[in-house]
Design a protein around this motif. Structure first.
Motif, PDB file in Angstrom:
ATOM      1  N   ARG A 251       0.820  -1.209   0.000  1.00 14.63           N
ATOM      2  CA  ARG A 251       0.000   0.000   0.000  1.00 14.63           C
ATOM      3  C   ARG A 251       0.856   1.262   0.000  1.00 14.63           C
ATOM      4  O   ARG A 251       0.468   2.296  -0.539  1.00 14.63           O
ATOM      5  CB  ARG A 251      -0.929  -0.017   1.222  1.00 14.63           C
ATOM      6  CG  ARG A 251      -1.972   1.090   1.229  1.00 14.63           C
ATOM      7  CD  ARG A 251      -2.973   0.842   2.333  1.00 14.63           C
ATOM      8  NE  ARG A 251      -2.313   0.725   3.631  1.00 14.63           N
ATOM      9  CZ  ARG A 251      -2.914   0.290   4.725  1.00 14.63           C
ATOM     10  NH1 ARG A 251      -4.169  -0.110   4.657  1.00 14.63           N
ATOM     11  NH2 ARG A 251      -2.268   0.229   5.875  1.00 14.63           N
ATOM     12  N   ASP A 252       2.036   1.185   0.606  1.00  8.19           N
ATOM     13  CA  ASP A 252       2.924   2.340   0.690  1.00  8.19           C
ATOM     14  C   ASP A 252       4.359   1.842   0.625  1.00  8.19           C
ATOM     15  O   ASP A 252       4.624   0.653   0.734  1.00  8.19           O
ATOM     16  CB  ASP A 252       2.667   3.101   1.997  1.00  8.19           C
ATOM     17  CG  ASP A 252       3.067   4.565   1.892  1.00  8.19           C
ATOM     18  OD1 ASP A 252       3.793   4.907   0.932  1.00  8.19           O
ATOM     19  OD2 ASP A 252       2.686   5.362   2.768  1.00  8.19           O
ATOM     20  N   SER A 253       5.286   2.770   0.440  1.00  9.15           N
ATOM     21  CA  SER A 253       6.691   2.386   0.291  1.00  9.15           C
ATOM     22  C   SER A 253       7.483   2.547   1.587  1.00  9.15           C
ATOM     23  O   SER A 253       8.715   2.480   1.566  1.00  9.15           O
ATOM     24  CB  SER A 253       7.350   3.220  -0.816  1.00  9.15           C
ATOM     25  OG  SER A 253       7.293   4.600  -0.498  1.00  9.15           O
ATOM     26  N   ASP A 254       6.780   2.742   2.718  1.00 14.14           N
ATOM     27  CA  ASP A 254       7.485   2.914   3.986  1.00 14.14           C
ATOM     28  C   ASP A 254       7.723   1.584   4.681  1.00 14.14           C
ATOM     29  O   ASP A 254       7.640   1.481   5.909  1.00 14.14           O
ATOM     30  CB  ASP A 254       6.706   3.864   4.898  1.00 14.14           C
ATOM     31  CG  ASP A 254       5.311   3.346   5.222  1.00 14.14           C
ATOM     32  OD1 ASP A 254       4.837   2.437   4.502  1.00 14.14           O
ATOM     33  OD2 ASP A 254       4.695   3.853   6.170  1.00 14.14           O
ATOM     34  N   TYR A 255       8.006   0.549   3.896  1.00 16.18           N
ATOM     35  CA  TYR A 255       8.252  -0.769   4.467  1.00 16.18           C
ATOM     36  C   TYR A 255       9.706  -0.889   4.932  1.00 16.18           C
ATOM     37  O   TYR A 255      10.579  -0.098   4.549  1.00 16.18           O
ATOM     38  CB  TYR A 255       7.937  -1.871   3.447  1.00 16.18           C
ATOM     39  CG  TYR A 255       8.509  -1.641   2.068  1.00 16.18           C
ATOM     40  CD1 TYR A 255       9.824  -1.998   1.763  1.00 16.18           C
ATOM     41  CD2 TYR A 255       7.736  -1.077   1.058  1.00 16.18           C
ATOM     42  CE1 TYR A 255      10.348  -1.793   0.502  1.00 16.18           C
ATOM     43  CE2 TYR A 255       8.252  -0.875  -0.209  1.00 16.18           C
ATOM     44  CZ  TYR A 255       9.558  -1.231  -0.489  1.00 16.18           C
ATOM     45  OH  TYR A 255      10.069  -1.016  -1.736  1.00 16.18           O
ATOM     46  N   ARG A 256       9.945  -1.901   5.732  1.00 17.81           N
ATOM     47  CA  ARG A 256      11.289  -2.156   6.243  1.00 17.81           C
ATOM     48  C   ARG A 256      12.002  -3.150   5.335  1.00 17.81           C
ATOM     49  O   ARG A 256      11.397  -4.112   4.858  1.00 17.81           O
ATOM     50  CB  ARG A 256      11.217  -2.714   7.668  1.00 17.81           C
ATOM     51  CG  ARG A 256      12.551  -3.189   8.211  1.00 17.81           C
ATOM     52  CD  ARG A 256      12.431  -3.622   9.654  1.00 17.81           C
ATOM     53  NE  ARG A 256      13.668  -4.236  10.123  1.00 17.81           N
ATOM     54  CZ  ARG A 256      13.929  -4.511  11.391  1.00 17.81           C
ATOM     55  NH1 ARG A 256      13.039  -4.223  12.329  1.00 17.81           N
ATOM     56  NH2 ARG A 256      15.076  -5.083  11.739  1.00 17.81           N
ATOM     57  N   ALA A 280       9.895   1.651  -4.020  1.00 21.53           N
ATOM     58  CA  ALA A 280       8.547   1.961  -4.492  1.00 21.53           C
ATOM     59  C   ALA A 280       7.619   0.888  -3.937  1.00 21.53           C
ATOM     60  O   ALA A 280       8.060  -0.070  -3.300  1.00 21.53           O
ATOM     61  CB  ALA A 280       8.505   1.985  -6.020  1.00 21.53           C
ATOM     62  N   THR A 281       6.326   1.046  -4.179  1.00 19.86           N
ATOM     63  CA  THR A 281       5.370   0.079  -3.638  1.00 19.86           C
ATOM     64  C   THR A 281       5.527  -1.295  -4.267  1.00 19.86           C
ATOM     65  O   THR A 281       5.070  -2.289  -3.703  1.00 19.86           O
ATOM     66  CB  THR A 281       3.933   0.574  -3.857  1.00 19.86           C
ATOM     67  OG1 THR A 281       3.712   0.795  -5.257  1.00 19.86           O
ATOM     68  CG2 THR A 281       3.684   1.867  -3.090  1.00 19.86           C
ATOM     69  N   ASN A 282       6.164  -1.367  -5.431  1.00 18.53           N
ATOM     70  CA  ASN A 282       6.315  -2.653  -6.112  1.00 18.53           C
ATOM     71  C   ASN A 282       7.760  -3.117  -6.235  1.00 18.53           C
ATOM     72  O   ASN A 282       8.053  -4.048  -6.980  1.00 18.53           O
ATOM     73  CB  ASN A 282       5.687  -2.589  -7.505  1.00 18.53           C
ATOM     74  CG  ASN A 282       6.365  -1.578  -8.407  1.00 18.53           C
ATOM     75  OD1 ASN A 282       7.130  -0.737  -7.934  1.00 18.53           O
ATOM     76  ND2 ASN A 282       6.086  -1.646  -9.695  1.00 18.53           N
ATOM     77  N   GLY A 283       8.686  -2.471  -5.536  1.00 17.41           N
ATOM     78  CA  GLY A 283      10.072  -2.919  -5.606  1.00 17.41           C
ATOM     79  C   GLY A 283      11.037  -1.919  -5.015  1.00 17.41           C
ATOM     80  O   GLY A 283      10.660  -0.811  -4.612  1.00 17.41           O
ATOM     81  N   PHE A 284      12.306  -2.314  -4.958  1.00 20.11           N
ATOM     82  CA  PHE A 284      13.351  -1.445  -4.428  1.00 20.11           C
ATOM     83  C   PHE A 284      14.652  -1.712  -5.188  1.00 20.11           C
ATOM     84  O   PHE A 284      14.793  -2.726  -5.880  1.00 20.11           O
ATOM     85  CB  PHE A 284      13.535  -1.663  -2.924  1.00 20.11           C
ATOM     86  CG  PHE A 284      13.924  -3.066  -2.541  1.00 20.11           C
ATOM     87  CD1 PHE A 284      15.259  -3.414  -2.359  1.00 20.11           C
ATOM     88  CD2 PHE A 284      12.962  -4.038  -2.355  1.00 20.11           C
ATOM     89  CE1 PHE A 284      15.623  -4.709  -2.004  1.00 20.11           C
ATOM     90  CE2 PHE A 284      13.309  -5.337  -1.996  1.00 20.11           C
ATOM     91  CZ  PHE A 284      14.641  -5.663  -1.818  1.00 20.11           C
TER      92      PHE A 284
END
Length: 306
Positions: A251-256, A280-284
């Motif tokens: 949902r957002d890109s603030d994941y760990r 991004a929400t679908n990759g890094f």
């Protein structure tokens, strides 16, 4: 059990037959009826105990039967069905939550990052002395955390023919030649990728119906330079190697993101030299700050509030 005698014979007061012997007969009839009543009472008590069905009283047994009958009513069945459906929905929701936790909220994987390129030279040109051949310019390349010479060589590799009607793309790459302890040039076959031991330096687009007869000098073949040039390798990297990793949409890109460095080839590599430079929400995207090669990285993405 039939009643022995429904009535007891009356002894008339004024009959001549009303003698004591007739009284004995009547006593027998009375005894038979009392015996019948006693047996009947025992049978009734037995049937009553059976009717109680192990309960303390018939009333308690009737209450139980009423509850059982009520449980079969349409309203009860509707309530039971609704309760069962709700339980199934909750189970499905729990299952989806567990699946989401495994596949989306916590995602993980492993990637091998190859860190190779050219220090100087290694340009590729068309041969002027042999059909469909390529020349390699003198240069230096790096791989496995080390630098290797790439001596100039005429007719170093050949470009395959393309007998189809459509254009195709093949790849020119450098590889380490054990016999000379240096780099050599090669070209992939149509449809193949650059092998794991190669350094990709050019893309070669071959038009349809390109053969020794139709294009011996490769005039219609396009050479596209894709060399990664690092003139100060390994002290300084002008174009650090990056690797973009796709994940399932969040949902957002603030994941760990947790990075675990498994292994590397060549010079030492520390975990902090594998940096997350964008997400991004679908990759890094990971970026290397090292000259090491074949770096195996395990990664984990966590977003428990997704």
């Amino acid at each position: 059990m039939a009643l022995p005698s429904s009535t007891i014979t009356k002894i008339p007061n004024n009959e001549p037959d009303a003698v004591p012997s007739l009284w004995n007969l009547r006593y027998e009839e009375i005894d038979q009826n009392f015996s019948y009543l006693e047996q009947h009472r025992s049978q009734m008590r037995s049937e009553l105990d059976a009717a109680k069905g192990g309960k303390a009283s018939v009333g308690e047994r009737l209450d139980e039967m009423s509850t059982q009958l009520q449980s079969l009513s349409p309203d009860y069945q509707d309530d039971l069905s609704a309760t069962a459906m709700f339980a199934m929905d909750q189970a499905a929701l729990a299952n989806r939550s567990v699946q989401s936790l495994k596949e989306q909220m916590q995602q993980e994987g492993e990637v091998t990052i190859r860190n190779r390129g050219v220090v100087t030279g290694c340009a590729v040109t068309r041969s002027t002395t042999a059909a469909r051949n390529l020349n390699l310019e003198n240069g230096i390349a790096f791989m496995n955390g080390r630098i290797f010479s790439a001596p100039a060589r005429e007719n170093a590799a050949s470009v395959p023919t393309n007998t189809s009607n459509s254009a195709v793309t093949v790849h020119a790459f450098l590889y380490f030649h054990e016999g000379s302890q240096s780099m050599r040039l090669s070209v992939t076959a149509i449809g193949d990728d650059v092998p794991a031991h190669g350094i990709h330096i050019y893309n070669i687009t071959i038009p349809g119906n390109s053969t020794d007869e139709t294009d011996p000098s490769l005039d219609y073949v396009t050479l596209t330079n894709v060399r990664r040039i690092e003139p100060e390798f390994p002290a300084n990297l002008n174009s650090p190697r990056t690797e973009t990793i796709s994940i399932k949409d969040l949902r957002d890109s603030d994941y760990r993101i947790d990075i675990d460095l498994v292994s590397a080839v060549g010079e030492p590599c520390r975990s902090e030299q594998v940096e997350v430079v964008s997400r991004a929400t679908n990759g890094f995207t990971l970026q290397l700050a090292t000259g090491a090669d074949d770096i195996v990285v395990r990664w984990r993405v966590s977003k428990l509030d997704n």
